[in-house]
Design a protein around this motif. Structure first.
Motif, PDB file in Angstrom:
ATOM      1  N   PRO A   1       0.811  -1.232   0.000  1.00  0.00           N
ATOM      2  CA  PRO A   1       0.000   0.000   0.000  1.00  0.00           C
ATOM      3  C   PRO A   1       0.840   1.275   0.000  1.00  0.00           C
ATOM      4  O   PRO A   1       0.440   2.285  -0.569  1.00  0.00           O
ATOM      5  CB  PRO A   1      -0.816  -0.115   1.286  1.00  0.00           C
ATOM      6  CG  PRO A   1      -0.860  -1.568   1.580  1.00  0.00           C
ATOM      7  CD  PRO A   1       0.426  -2.133   1.071  1.00  0.00           C
ATOM      8  N   THR A   2       2.011   1.235   0.624  1.00  0.00           N
ATOM      9  CA  THR A   2       2.867   2.419   0.656  1.00  0.00           C
ATOM     10  C   THR A   2       3.362   2.776  -0.734  1.00  0.00           C
ATOM     11  O   THR A   2       3.346   3.943  -1.133  1.00  0.00           O
ATOM     12  CB  THR A   2       4.072   2.167   1.583  1.00  0.00           C
ATOM     13  OG1 THR A   2       3.589   1.761   2.857  1.00  0.00           O
ATOM     14  CG2 THR A   2       4.917   3.413   1.725  1.00  0.00           C
ATOM     15  N   VAL A   3       3.769   1.763  -1.501  1.00  0.00           N
ATOM     16  CA  VAL A   3       4.251   2.009  -2.864  1.00  0.00           C
ATOM     17  C   VAL A   3       3.113   2.534  -3.731  1.00  0.00           C
ATOM     18  O   VAL A   3       3.303   3.467  -4.513  1.00  0.00           O
ATOM     19  CB  VAL A   3       4.851   0.712  -3.452  1.00  0.00           C
ATOM     20  CG1 VAL A   3       5.198   0.892  -4.910  1.00  0.00           C
ATOM     21  CG2 VAL A   3       6.073   0.278  -2.659  1.00  0.00           C
ATOM     22  N   LYS A   4       1.925   1.968  -3.578  1.00  0.00           N
ATOM     23  CA  LYS A   4       0.768   2.437  -4.345  1.00  0.00           C
ATOM     24  C   LYS A   4       0.450   3.884  -4.014  1.00  0.00           C
ATOM     25  O   LYS A   4       0.128   4.681  -4.910  1.00  0.00           O
ATOM     26  CB  LYS A   4      -0.445   1.558  -4.061  1.00  0.00           C
ATOM     27  CG  LYS A   4      -0.358   0.181  -4.666  1.00  0.00           C
ATOM     28  CD  LYS A   4      -1.617  -0.596  -4.351  1.00  0.00           C
ATOM     29  CE  LYS A   4      -1.546  -2.006  -4.874  1.00  0.00           C
ATOM     30  NZ  LYS A   4      -2.761  -2.767  -4.537  1.00  0.00           N
ATOM     31  N   LEU A   5       0.536   4.247  -2.745  1.00  0.00           N
ATOM     32  CA  LEU A   5       0.244   5.618  -2.326  1.00  0.00           C
ATOM     33  C   LEU A   5       1.259   6.598  -2.904  1.00  0.00           C
ATOM     34  O   LEU A   5       0.893   7.675  -3.390  1.00  0.00           O
ATOM     35  CB  LEU A   5       0.226   5.696  -0.799  1.00  0.00           C
ATOM     36  CG  LEU A   5      -0.201   7.018  -0.194  1.00  0.00           C
ATOM     37  CD1 LEU A   5      -1.651   7.302  -0.536  1.00  0.00           C
ATOM     38  CD2 LEU A   5      -0.016   6.984   1.300  1.00  0.00           C
ATOM     39  N   ILE A   6       2.529   6.242  -2.862  1.00  0.00           N
ATOM     40  CA  ILE A   6       3.571   7.120  -3.408  1.00  0.00           C
ATOM     41  C   ILE A   6       3.398   7.287  -4.913  1.00  0.00           C
ATOM     42  O   ILE A   6       3.488   8.405  -5.437  1.00  0.00           O
ATOM     43  CB  ILE A   6       4.969   6.569  -3.054  1.00  0.00           C
ATOM     44  CG1 ILE A   6       5.199   6.685  -1.546  1.00  0.00           C
ATOM     45  CG2 ILE A   6       6.060   7.295  -3.825  1.00  0.00           C
ATOM     46  CD1 ILE A   6       6.434   5.971  -1.055  1.00  0.00           C
ATOM     47  N   LEU A   7       3.140   6.198  -5.630  1.00  0.00           N
ATOM     48  CA  LEU A   7       2.921   6.286  -7.078  1.00  0.00           C
ATOM     49  C   LEU A   7       1.683   7.109  -7.412  1.00  0.00           C
ATOM     50  O   LEU A   7       1.707   7.910  -8.357  1.00  0.00           O
ATOM     51  CB  LEU A   7       2.800   4.885  -7.677  1.00  0.00           C
ATOM     52  CG  LEU A   7       4.100   4.113  -7.811  1.00  0.00           C
ATOM     53  CD1 LEU A   7       3.826   2.696  -8.306  1.00  0.00           C
ATOM     54  CD2 LEU A   7       5.052   4.812  -8.758  1.00  0.00           C
ATOM     55  N   ALA A   8       0.614   6.943  -6.651  1.00  0.00           N
ATOM     56  CA  ALA A   8      -0.598   7.729  -6.890  1.00  0.00           C
ATOM     57  C   ALA A   8      -0.333   9.213  -6.669  1.00  0.00           C
ATOM     58  O   ALA A   8      -0.813  10.060  -7.437  1.00  0.00           O
ATOM     59  CB  ALA A   8      -1.714   7.242  -5.982  1.00  0.00           C
ATOM     60  N   PHE A   9       0.445   9.546  -5.650  1.00  0.00           N
ATOM     61  CA  PHE A   9       0.772  10.947  -5.385  1.00  0.00           C
ATOM     62  C   PHE A   9       1.591  11.549  -6.519  1.00  0.00           C
ATOM     63  O   PHE A   9       1.311  12.651  -6.993  1.00  0.00           O
ATOM     64  CB  PHE A   9       1.535  11.058  -4.056  1.00  0.00           C
ATOM     65  CG  PHE A   9       1.938  12.452  -3.720  1.00  0.00           C
ATOM     66  CD1 PHE A   9       1.013  13.356  -3.233  1.00  0.00           C
ATOM     67  CD2 PHE A   9       3.248  12.865  -3.892  1.00  0.00           C
ATOM     68  CE1 PHE A   9       1.382  14.649  -2.922  1.00  0.00           C
ATOM     69  CE2 PHE A   9       3.632  14.152  -3.583  1.00  0.00           C
ATOM     70  CZ  PHE A   9       2.689  15.047  -3.094  1.00  0.00           C
ATOM     71  N   ILE A  10       2.602  10.811  -6.984  1.00  0.00           N
ATOM     72  CA  ILE A  10       3.464  11.324  -8.052  1.00  0.00           C
ATOM     73  C   ILE A  10       2.679  11.479  -9.356  1.00  0.00           C
ATOM     74  O   ILE A  10       2.778  12.509 -10.033  1.00  0.00           O
ATOM     75  CB  ILE A  10       4.680  10.396  -8.238  1.00  0.00           C
ATOM     76  CG1 ILE A  10       5.599  10.495  -7.011  1.00  0.00           C
ATOM     77  CG2 ILE A  10       5.447  10.749  -9.504  1.00  0.00           C
ATOM     78  CD1 ILE A  10       6.719   9.483  -7.001  1.00  0.00           C
ATOM     79  N   ILE A  11       1.877  10.476  -9.702  1.00  0.00           N
ATOM     80  CA  ILE A  11       1.099  10.551 -10.940  1.00  0.00           C
ATOM     81  C   ILE A  11       0.058  11.666 -10.856  1.00  0.00           C
ATOM     82  O   ILE A  11      -0.159  12.403 -11.817  1.00  0.00           O
ATOM     83  CB  ILE A  11       0.455   9.187 -11.238  1.00  0.00           C
ATOM     84  CG1 ILE A  11       1.547   8.186 -11.606  1.00  0.00           C
ATOM     85  CG2 ILE A  11      -0.568   9.290 -12.352  1.00  0.00           C
ATOM     86  CD1 ILE A  11       1.078   6.755 -11.708  1.00  0.00           C
ATOM     87  N   GLY A  12      -0.574  11.811  -9.699  1.00  0.00           N
ATOM     88  CA  GLY A  12      -1.537  12.897  -9.525  1.00  0.00           C
ATOM     89  C   GLY A  12      -0.886  14.262  -9.630  1.00  0.00           C
ATOM     90  O   GLY A  12      -1.444  15.179 -10.232  1.00  0.00           O
TER      91      GLY A  12
END
Length: 52
Positions: free
Chosen positions: A22-33
């Motif tokens: 979940p941490t990796v998904k959250l970081i990727l979502a933040f960067i893509i957003g």
């Protein structure tokens, strides 16, 4: 460790998908957003905050 045990232990070698944490998904979502919203943020800054 034998070579066959190494190959059996590596899921990516067998083609199995591994789940992302979940941490990796959250970081990727933040960067893509942030990348997706950066043109809008720059446009608002350009129109509202820069002196005319």
């Amino acid at each position: 460790m034998s070579h066959s045990k190494y190959l059996e232990g590596a899921e990516w070698v067998k083609g199995e998908k591994t789940g992302w944490s979940p941490t990796v998904k959250l970081i990727l979502a933040f960067i893509i957003g942030l990348l997706a919203l950066s043109p809008a943020i720059l446009g608002i800054y350009w129109e509202l905050l820069l002196p005319k």
